[in-house]
Design an enzyme around this catalytic site. Structure first.
Site, short mmCIF file in Angstrom:
data_model
loop_
_atom_site.label_atom_id
_atom_site.label_comp_id
_atom_site.label_asym_id
_atom_site.label_seq_id
_atom_site.Cartn_x
_atom_site.Cartn_y
_atom_site.Cartn_z
N TYR A 3 0.83 -1.22 0.00
CA TYR A 3 0.00 0.00 0.00
C TYR A 3 0.86 1.27 0.00
O TYR A 3 1.62 1.50 0.95
CB TYR A 3 -0.89 -0.03 1.23
CG TYR A 3 -1.91 1.07 1.33
CD1 TYR A 3 -3.10 1.00 0.63
CD2 TYR A 3 -1.70 2.16 2.17
CE1 TYR A 3 -4.06 2.00 0.75
CE2 TYR A 3 -2.65 3.17 2.29
CZ TYR A 3 -3.83 3.08 1.58
OH TYR A 3 -4.76 4.06 1.70
N TYR A 12 -5.48 5.18 -7.21
CA TYR A 12 -5.89 4.82 -5.85
C TYR A 12 -7.31 4.29 -5.86
O TYR A 12 -8.27 5.04 -5.84
CB TYR A 12 -5.79 6.05 -4.93
CG TYR A 12 -6.10 5.71 -3.48
CD1 TYR A 12 -5.12 5.23 -2.63
CD2 TYR A 12 -7.39 5.87 -2.97
CE1 TYR A 12 -5.40 4.91 -1.31
CE2 TYR A 12 -7.68 5.56 -1.64
CZ TYR A 12 -6.68 5.08 -0.82
OH TYR A 12 -6.95 4.77 0.49
#
Lengths: 393, 98
Positions: free
Chosen positions: A301, A351
């Site tokens: 991430y 994202y």
């Protein structure tokens, strides 16, 4: 495949993935985006909506299960759940789905995320001055103690921890920039990525304006993106009858610690270490039968680049303070010891809350990634405090 | 509830208002009309062992150093209230040469 670990380990597999285009203005609702991604994923899996009996998403996702069921035409939901902790919880859907399938609570589970992080009512990077209705139960209680001081954005919350990390270990912005250069190099060849055919140098990174000094330039930030992705999970037995190469969920875990929030958690003792990721790694590499050496590709991430360095250390791929050297040596690249975020990551591709990293991990194991890593058999997907190990071994 | 002793009682206790800079971030973007930019966000470790999110004032951005000694001041905010912000402790107050 090891038979070690919790009883769900290795019993479920990813059999379908689907996504919309990633853009800055989708021009349609999150519900429609989710419908498109879910039907694409089911098509990829060779399944139909009537096969689906489980749904997993996130507390922050705006798409209601009821609406998705009605729109896609799912007949009966036996199991549903939502993961807290924002982006840090993004890999939690794999733990929930695998557990549901292995326990028999559900047969076919769809994990989904739909987001308009750019064109929606609240941009991902925009200022938050009050809890949003869709962010309830999202783990943002301490955010109220940030707001009177103008600490209103994900970048600002993470910057407070990141500055301490840089201070503790003598990390410079250029050290972080080298990770971004690698992510953007991967994105360059990914047609789905924001960074497709957009080259970026370390000089570009250094010259981009500060968002939060001394740790976050503009080019350290993920792309605020509109889009949706979905993943279909079922038992390995059933997976054997389906068209795609099954990608087994060999391990999955979460570790939400005392005093942790999404990002506005500044009260634990040592903020230079991502302790949630340390705890996660202890679980993932503890009892499931996988070692760090088994990992062929890592999807980590990267909402903001400093936390990529911090997670590399917390997950144990290098020692505390060593991520800058690990990156400078080229270890995240295609020929490195840990090819990382081969779609460009959230910074280079876009994202979608982190769940798009699972799609790339699946493509690597199927052998269909744009930046395919040779002989990829085992992939780590992590987001701060949730993670999984996917494997075709 | 207190997570350590499960007490439901609380009290207001005066603090020294002194602490040190644990971390910071100089914020440039996005800008909210309620604040002046660049805005210095700070994590302040108080002498009493409590950490606060706050702002630094009275310091040039180039002079910010993690670990620097700080003391509280109160900046006016909306509705006539005030918020605690921190400034460097003056050298003479630390007992150094003035």
């Amino acid at each position: 495949m090891s038979a070690a670990g919790p009883s769900f380990a290795g019993k479920a597999a990813i059999v379908g993935i689907g996504q919309t285009e990633f853009s800055r203005h989708a021009g349609r609702t999150e519900l429609q985006l989710a419908c498109e991604a879910v039907t694409a994923a089911l098509g990829d899996a060779g399944l139909t909506p009537s096969d689906v009996d489980g749904l997993v998403s996130y507390t922050v996702d705006p798409v209601e299960e009821t609406e998705l069921v009605r729109s896609v035409g799912i007949e009966e939901v036996a199991f549903s759940s939502r993961i807290p902790y924002g982006g840090g919880g993004s890999m939690g859907v794999l733990l929930h789905a695998a557990s549901a399938v292995a326990s028999g609570a559900a047969d076919v589970v769809v994990a989904y995320r739909a987001i308009r992080a750019r064109s929606g009512a609240t941009r991902f990077g925009g200022a938050k001055v009050a809890p949003s209705p869709t962010a309830s139960h999202a783990g943002t209680t301490a955010m109220q103690w940030c707001m009177p001081f103008g600490v209103l954005t994900p970048a600002s919350w993470m910057a407070l921890n990141s500055t301490r990390y840089m201070y503790q270990f003598g990390v410079r912005s250029e050290d972080i920039g080298r990770a971004v250069v690698q992510l953007r190099a991967y994105a360059l060849t990914n047609p789905a990525a924001w960074g497709y055919q957009r080259p970026m140098t370390l000089e570009d990174h250094q010259a981009s304006r500060w968002i939060a000094e001394p740790c976050i330039h503009l080019l350290d930030c993920c792309q605020e993106t509109d889009g949706s992705v979905a993943v279909v999970i079922t038992s390995r037995e059933r997976a054997g009858d389906l068209p795609q190469l099954p990608v087994a969920i060999g391990a999955a875990a979460g570790a939400g610690l005392f005093e942790q929030e999404i990002a506005s958690d500044h009260y634990r003792g040592d903020l230079s270490v991502m302790e949630g990721s340390v705890a996660l790694a202890r679980r993932l590499f503890g009892s499931f039968g996988f070692d760090r050496d088994d990992i062929d590709v890592a999807m980590i991430y990267d909402a903001f680049s400093p936390i990529l360095l911090m997670q590399l250390e917390a997950l144990g791929f290098c020692g505390p303070g060593e991520a800058k050297d690990f990156i400078a040596e080229g270890n995240l690249g295609p020929e490195g010891s840990l090819p990382c975020n081969t779609n460009g990551g959230l910074i280079g591709e876009g994202y979608i809350h982190g769940l798009n990293l699972v799609l790339e991990g699946t493509r690597q194991l199927r052998g269909t990634a744009v930046n395919q890593i040779r002989n990829a058999r085992t992939v780590l997907v992590t987001a701060s405090r949730t993670g999984a190990i996917l494997t075709t071994r | 509830m207190c997570p350590h002793c499960h007490s439901l009682e609380f009290e207001v206790a005066p603090l020294s208002g002194r602490g040190s800079l644990y971390s910071y971030a100089i914020l440039y973007h996005p800008q909210h009309p309620a604040f002046d930019y660049p805005l210095i966000a700070a994590l302040v470790d108080l002498e009493e062992g409590i950490r606060l999110v706050s702002n630094l004032s009275g310091v040039e951005t180039a002079d910010i150093e993690i670990g620097m000694e700080l003391e509280v001041g109160f900046d006016p905010t909306e509705n006539g209230s005030a918020v605690p912000v921190f400034r460097p402790v003056a050298v003479d107050e630390l007992g150094g040469a003035s």
